[in-house]
Design an enzyme around this catalytic site. Structure first.
Site, PDB file in Angstrom:
ATOM      1  NE  ARG A 261     -31.284  39.362   8.292  1.00 19.04           N
ATOM      2  CZ  ARG A 261     -32.184  38.588   7.680  1.00 19.04           C
ATOM      3  NH1 ARG A 261     -33.435  38.965   7.589  1.00 19.04           N
ATOM      4  NH2 ARG A 261     -31.816  37.443   7.150  1.00 19.04           N
TER       5      ARG A 261
ATOM      6  NE  ARG B 115     -33.184  32.898  -0.786  1.00 14.77           N
ATOM      7  CZ  ARG B 115     -33.635  33.071   0.462  1.00 14.77           C
ATOM      8  NH1 ARG B 115     -34.818  32.629   0.821  1.00 14.77           N
ATOM      9  NH2 ARG B 115     -32.906  33.708   1.347  1.00 14.77           N
TER      10      ARG B 115
ATOM     11  NE  ARG C   5     -28.417  34.827   3.641  1.00 14.30           N
ATOM     12  CZ  ARG C   5     -29.275  33.835   3.388  1.00 14.30           C
ATOM     13  NH1 ARG C   5     -28.937  32.835   2.584  1.00 14.30           N
ATOM     14  NH2 ARG C   5     -30.456  33.831   3.937  1.00 14.30           N
TER      15      ARG C   5
ATOM     16  CE  LYS D 208     -34.612  34.260  10.298  1.00 13.66           C
ATOM     17  NZ  LYS D 208     -33.359  33.636   9.876  1.00 13.66           N
TER      18      LYS D 208
ATOM     19  NE  ARG E 195     -32.868  28.245   2.151  1.00 12.29           N
ATOM     20  CZ  ARG E 195     -33.226  29.156   3.048  1.00 12.29           C
ATOM     21  NH1 ARG E 195     -33.876  28.813   4.133  1.00 12.29           N
ATOM     22  NH2 ARG E 195     -32.929  30.422   2.866  1.00 12.29           N
TER      23      ARG E 195
END
Ligand code: AMP
Length: 214
Positions: free
Chosen positions: A88, A160, A171, A13, A127
Site C-alpha cells: 500500500r 466494520r 481511507r 479486491k 456491506r
C-alpha cells in the site's frame, strides 16, 4: 503464479482474490484480514493496529513488511500466492520486490481494479462483516439470515468500524495520496493490467481471467 490485487477500499479486491485463490489453489493473503485477526485475538500487534485501523490510517511499513515476510516464508507460498491489500506504499512495494528476489520467485502481476469513488462509498455502506469468520456480505445477501452463510455463527453481522462513512472518506484519501503511487511503480515495470470493478462478481472475475490470459 504471483498476483497482486490492487484498488481502492471496497472495490472488490477481497472477493476476487478469494475466487482466484480457489481456482488456482494458491493462498489468498489479505493483510487487512491478518490485522483484524490480530485485533480479535488482542495480540501485541492487534492492540497496536486497532486504533490506527479504526481511524482509517495505514499501519507502519516496518510492521507490515514483517508480517508479509513471515507469511510469504511459509511453505504454502512456494507455488505462488494472491496478495490483497499489500503493498500500500512505495516502500512496501520495494521491499516486496526484494523479498521476491530472495525467494527466487518471478515477477508479480498487478491487477488494478478501478471504480468511481461514489460507487465504492455506496458499496462499503452496504456491506456487513461476520465477526466470527470475517466474511463480507451485502445487506441483500443476508437480509433474512440470522446465521452467517459461511460459518453458521448466529447474529454475528456488524458494520466494520472502518466502513463507517467518515472513516471510509479518510481511507479513500489515504488511497489517493499514499497507495495510488504504487500503481506507477508497477506501471513503469510493465506489470499492470486494469479491470473495471463495477460489473457483477462473475463479470469482474471473467474479465480478470481474460486479461491475465487464463
Ligand atoms: P483492508 O481490509 O485491506 O481494507 O485493510 C483494513 C485496514 O488494515 C487498512 O485500512 C489499514 O489500516 C490496515 N492495512 C491493511 N493492509 C495494510 C498495508 N499493506 N499497509 C498498511 N496498513 C494496512
Amino acid at each position: 503464479m504471483q498476483l497482486l490485487l490492487f484498488g481502492a477500499p471496497g472495490v472488490g479486491k477481497g472477493t476476487q482474490a478469494k475466487l482466484l485463490s480457489t481456482k488456482f489453489n494458491i493462498p489468498h493473503i489479505s493483510t487487512g484480514e491478518i490485522l483484524r485477526q490480530a485485533v480479535k485475538d488482542q495480540t501485541q500487534l492487534g492492540k497496536k493496529a486497532q486504533e490506527i485501523m479504526n481511524r482509517g490510517d495505514l499501519v507502519p511499513d516496518e510492521i507490515m513488511i514483517g508480517i508479509i515476510r513471515d507469511r510469504l516464508g511459509k511453505s504454502d507460498c512456494n507455488k505462488g500466492f494472491i496478495l490483497d491489500g499489500f503493498p500500500r506504499t512505495e516502500e512496501q512495494a520495494m521491499e516486496l520486490d526484494n523479498l521476491l528476489d530472495e525467494m527466487n520467485l518471478g515477477y508479480i502481476k498487478l491487477i488494478n481494479i478501478f471504480a468511481e469513488e461514489n460507487e465504492i462509498i455506496k458499496r462499503l455502506n452496504n456491506r456487513r462483516a461476520c465477526k466470527e469468520c470475517g466474511e463480507i456480505f451485502t445487506l441483500e445477501e443476508i437480509k433474512d439470515d440470522e446465521k452467517c452463510p459461511n460459518c453458521d455463527a448466529k447474529d454475528s453481522f456488524y458494520l466494520r468500524e472502518d466502513d463507517k462513512e467518515d472513516v471510509i472518506r479518510k481511507r479513500m484519501e489515504v488511497f489517493r495520496t499514499t497507495t495510488e503511487p504504487v500503481l506507477n511503480y508497477y506501471k513503469m515495470k510493465d506489470q499492470v493490467v486494469s479491470v473495471n470493478g463495477l460489473g457483477s462478481v462473475e463479470e469482474v472475475n471473467n474479465e480478470i481471467l481474460k486479461t491475465i490470459g487464463l
